[in-house]
Design a protein around this motif. Sequence first.
Motif, PDB file in Angstrom:
ATOM      1  N   THR A  81       0.891  -1.174  -0.022  1.00  0.00           N
ATOM      2  CA  THR A  81       0.097  -0.003   0.072  1.00  0.00           C
ATOM      3  C   THR A  81       0.838   1.409   0.088  1.00  0.00           C
ATOM      4  O   THR A  81       0.404   2.152  -0.601  1.00  0.00           O
ATOM      5  N   GLN A  82       1.956   1.415   0.809  1.00  0.00           N
ATOM      6  CA  GLN A  82       2.651   2.504   1.018  1.00  0.00           C
ATOM      7  C   GLN A  82       3.826   2.545  -0.116  1.00  0.00           C
ATOM      8  O   GLN A  82       4.016   3.615  -0.707  1.00  0.00           O
ATOM      9  N   LYS A  83       4.365   1.373  -0.311  1.00  0.00           N
ATOM     10  CA  LYS A  83       5.504   1.236  -1.252  1.00  0.00           C
ATOM     11  C   LYS A  83       5.277   1.693  -2.857  1.00  0.00           C
ATOM     12  O   LYS A  83       6.070   2.228  -3.458  1.00  0.00           O
ATOM     13  N   ILE A  84       4.040   1.433  -3.060  1.00  0.00           N
ATOM     14  CA  ILE A  84       3.577   1.853  -4.540  1.00  0.00           C
ATOM     15  C   ILE A  84       3.350   3.859  -4.605  1.00  0.00           C
ATOM     16  O   ILE A  84       3.000   4.047  -5.602  1.00  0.00           O
ATOM     17  N   ARG A  85       3.519   4.277  -3.643  1.00  0.00           N
ATOM     18  CA  ARG A  85       3.133   5.686  -3.439  1.00  0.00           C
ATOM     19  C   ARG A  85       4.396   6.450  -3.815  1.00  0.00           C
ATOM     20  O   ARG A  85       4.342   7.718  -3.028  1.00  0.00           O
ATOM     21  N   THR A  86       5.509   6.363  -4.624  1.00  0.00           N
ATOM     22  CA  THR A  86       6.787   7.018  -4.643  1.00  0.00           C
ATOM     23  C   THR A  86       6.573   7.614  -5.925  1.00  0.00           C
ATOM     24  O   THR A  86       5.901   7.216  -7.048  1.00  0.00           O
ATOM     25  N   PRO A  87       7.399   8.931  -6.259  1.00  0.00           N
ATOM     26  CA  PRO A  87       7.279   9.230  -7.573  1.00  0.00           C
ATOM     27  C   PRO A  87       8.156   8.267  -8.652  1.00  0.00           C
ATOM     28  O   PRO A  87       7.441   8.177  -9.731  1.00  0.00           O
ATOM     29  N   GLU A  88       8.782   7.420  -8.393  1.00  0.00           N
ATOM     30  CA  GLU A  88       9.422   6.578  -9.296  1.00  0.00           C
ATOM     31  C   GLU A  88       8.197   5.640  -9.722  1.00  0.00           C
ATOM     32  O   GLU A  88       8.134   5.137 -11.054  1.00  0.00           O
ATOM     33  N   ILE A  89       7.626   4.906  -8.863  1.00  0.00           N
ATOM     34  CA  ILE A  89       6.409   4.184  -9.025  1.00  0.00           C
ATOM     35  C   ILE A  89       5.494   4.866  -9.907  1.00  0.00           C
ATOM     36  O   ILE A  89       4.741   4.382 -10.739  1.00  0.00           O
ATOM     37  N   SER A  90       4.813   6.194  -9.578  1.00  0.00           N
ATOM     38  CA  SER A  90       3.950   6.871 -10.257  1.00  0.00           C
ATOM     39  C   SER A  90       4.434   6.917 -11.863  1.00  0.00           C
ATOM     40  O   SER A  90       3.520   6.759 -12.560  1.00  0.00           O
ATOM     41  N   LYS A  91       5.821   7.145 -12.056  1.00  0.00           N
ATOM     42  CA  LYS A  91       5.987   7.355 -13.335  1.00  0.00           C
ATOM     43  C   LYS A  91       6.032   5.913 -14.217  1.00  0.00           C
ATOM     44  O   LYS A  91       5.693   5.905 -15.232  1.00  0.00           O
TER      45      LYS A  91
END
Length: 214
Positions: A81-91
């Motif tokens: 849940t938290q791990k997917i909320r980074t700018p790298e993963i957004s991109k």
Amino acid sequence: MEKIIAVDGPAGAGKSTVSKIVAAELGYTYIDTGAMYRAVGLKLFESSKPLTENFLAEIVADIDIKLDDKARVFLDGHEVTQKIRTPEISKLASDISKFGFVRKKLTDLQRKMAERGAVIMDGRDIGTQVLPNADLKIFLTASLEERARRRFEELQLKGQLEDLNDIKKEIALRDKQDTEREIAPLKQADDAVLIDSTNMAIEEVVEKILALAK
Ligand code: DC
């Protein structure tokens, strides 16, 4: 009567914040489709391999993505849940979302999740592709400046200091990718209600959707 509500719009427009509250008010299930694309992005990220179509197809073939009723996200049985909320993963989520086989896999899953009704689902192509027969379609947007400002404040609250201009650039790039891709691009459905939340409070947007859902 229980309905299906589709909420689409660009990055950072407040779709998930608003959809979660509407879901709680109506006793509906909230389905965050962006989280599913993010989970695919995370799986690629954690493999430390470059993005190639063949490798992505391998990843997607046996991927297991689950969302629970608290909007927690599970990838291959582990909570992310938290791990997917980074700018790298957004991109990365935006990068992998252009592939037809990725979209097909997730779209099938999303339709299955909506089968029983009483759901509010947010994303980019829900009203146009995933659930074209939704009872209510919302296209939620806001100016780029306002979306960047909100993201900046959100990160600030978490103690993460990011540059406002970098955030603006990231969001603009993602919007461009999501709008210009060939398959199921971000687009307002013909029968969607447009809500521009630039000068609206969260509660106002929620009230408007609840009124439309009646
Ligand atoms: O909603 P989000 O910002 O968490 O979505 C992350 C990315 O996933 C978004 O930039 C594009 C992709 N996405 C998509 O292609 N289709 C959807 N229905 C939802 C998200």
